[in-house]
Design a protein around this motif. Structure first.
Motif, PDB file in Angstrom:
ATOM      1  N   LYS A 180     -45.200  -3.881  41.488  1.00 48.11           N
ATOM      2  CA  LYS A 180     -45.496  -2.692  40.893  1.00 48.11           C
ATOM      3  C   LYS A 180     -44.625  -2.474  39.443  1.00 48.11           C
ATOM      4  O   LYS A 180     -44.978  -2.085  38.384  1.00 48.11           O
ATOM      5  CB  LYS A 180     -45.585  -1.440  41.527  1.00 48.11           C
ATOM      6  N   HIS A 222     -50.600   0.970  49.383  1.00 49.50           N
ATOM      7  CA  HIS A 222     -50.594   0.130  48.019  1.00 49.50           C
ATOM      8  C   HIS A 222     -52.076  -0.201  47.604  1.00 49.50           C
ATOM      9  O   HIS A 222     -52.324  -1.253  47.011  1.00 49.50           O
ATOM     10  CB  HIS A 222     -49.864  -0.887  47.909  1.00 49.50           C
ATOM     11  N   MET A 225     -53.761  -1.321  44.308  1.00 53.91           N
ATOM     12  CA  MET A 225     -53.229  -2.573  43.656  1.00 53.91           C
ATOM     13  C   MET A 225     -54.453  -3.593  43.743  1.00 53.91           C
ATOM     14  O   MET A 225     -54.761  -4.674  43.226  1.00 53.91           O
ATOM     15  CB  MET A 225     -52.105  -3.179  44.317  1.00 53.91           C
TER      16      MET A 225
END
Length: 347
Positions: A180, A222, A225
């Motif tokens: 990230k 996450h 993503m």
């Protein structure tokens, strides 16, 4: 940096392998004894008396992630090498692990964790699972920089928010946070660390349940993503692959196998047999290619067959257990595995 909890059988051997390295630069080894109830601290102190490059920090038992957080806070250098307490480095491992940092665009390097205690069938099965990172480095989509053998710039860790306590897979969590932050991550297959794998079904199940639960936590944390064009191959290939191949497929495969077996008494054998042969053949071919790429003996590829029939159902149980625990919101401990000190010295 080494987090140690009840590691008296293996910690001295790990430290000796680090001292035997060909690396000639400045080296500091920080061991955090996380409330061990055995002679781990005494073993480390015995080594530190001989070599002052070893620093021992002691704390009450607070878990691996907090132990590594403390080690990070005490570190004086710009590149951090993570080592598990049972992992033996080869003589050239540390120089190879650090060499890519000559490129300022690289934030982290994954080494090659190999199973060192191949004396049981369970351990031999696990050795095939470590052969999957070579393709990922080409597309900068490595999903985990393993805590057993890896190196990361300290500044990159700080920019990514440090080591998180939110999951049981702190190495996967940190790796995704590095992505990230647009850090480039590479894999060096020649940088080998020999690690101790569980040798019984019981200990393997404990380890894989923790891994499965931690992976689910990271995937959920996450989830923004996944299928996100900003993360290219990571968002469209490797993270969906983790969901499909490590979670969904492992969970449903034994169910499909049971349905297959249940259909045989009804004369479905002739129709099903070609599909069984095809899928098993693909397993063997992929395992063979992995062995060739990693320069492992090709004869090890046959283990994929008993893995398919015996080993994977156990992994499926761990996945389902992790899913149910996650749905319930139950607390899960890190889980310490008993060491056997069965990894031979290969430095």
């Amino acid at each position: 940096m080494i987090a140690a909890y009840n590691e008296e059988k293996v910690i001295a051997g790990t430290l000796r392998s680090l001292f035997s390295t060909d690396y000639s630069g400045e080296l500091e080894i920080i061991v955090v004894d996380d409330g061990s109830r055995d002679q781990t601290a005494a073993e480390v102190e015995g080594v530190a008396d001989v070599d002052p490059r070893v620093r021992l920090l002691r704390q009450e038992n607070r878990g691996k992630a907090r132990a590594l957080q403390r080690a990070l806070a005490a570190a004086r250098h710009g590149i951090i090498v993570f080592v598990d307490a049972d992992t033996h480095f080869q003589r050239d491992t540390l120089p190879l692990l650090l060499e890519p940092f000559g490129d300022e665009t690289i934030g982290a390097v994954s080494g090659h964790a190999k199973v060192g205690n191949l004396r049981t069938f369970i351990a031999r099965c696990q050795s095939l699972e470590y052969l999957d990172r070579r393709a990922y480095t080409r597309w900068n989509c490595i999903t985990v920089v393993p805590g057993a053998i890896s190196a990361i710039r300290k500044a990159a860790i700080d920019r990514a928010g440090g080591l998180s306590l939110q999951t049981l897979a702190e190495d996967t969590d940190l790796t995704l946070s590095l992505h990230k932050d647009r850090q480039r991550i590479v894999y060096v297959p020649q940088a080998i660390g020999w690690t101790e794998a569980p040798e019984s079904v019981r200990t393997l199940a404990r380890q894989r349940f923790r891994w499965a639960y931690g992976t689910l936590q990271c995937l959920w944390k996450h989830r923004d993503m996944i299928f996100n064009w900003n993360y290219r191959a990571l968002g469209w290939f490797s993270l969906p692959s983790v969901w499909f191949f490590q979670i969904i497929l492992v969970a449903v495969t034994p169910v499909v196998d049971l349905l297959l077996l249940a259909s045989l008494p009804f004369g479905a054998w002739s129709a099903v047999l070609p599909f069984v042969i095809t899928f098993l053949s693909m397993d063997v071919i992929l395992a063979t290619l992995a062995c060739i790429l990693e320069r492992e003996p090709i004869t090890r590829a046959w283990r994929i067959l008993p893995m398919r029939l015996i080993y994977r159902p156990m992994l499926s149980y761990c996945i389902w257990k992790a899913i149910f625990r996650a749905i319930k919101g139950a607390w899960v401990s890190w889980g310490k595995l008993e060491r056997t000190a069965s990894v031979p010295v290969r430095a």
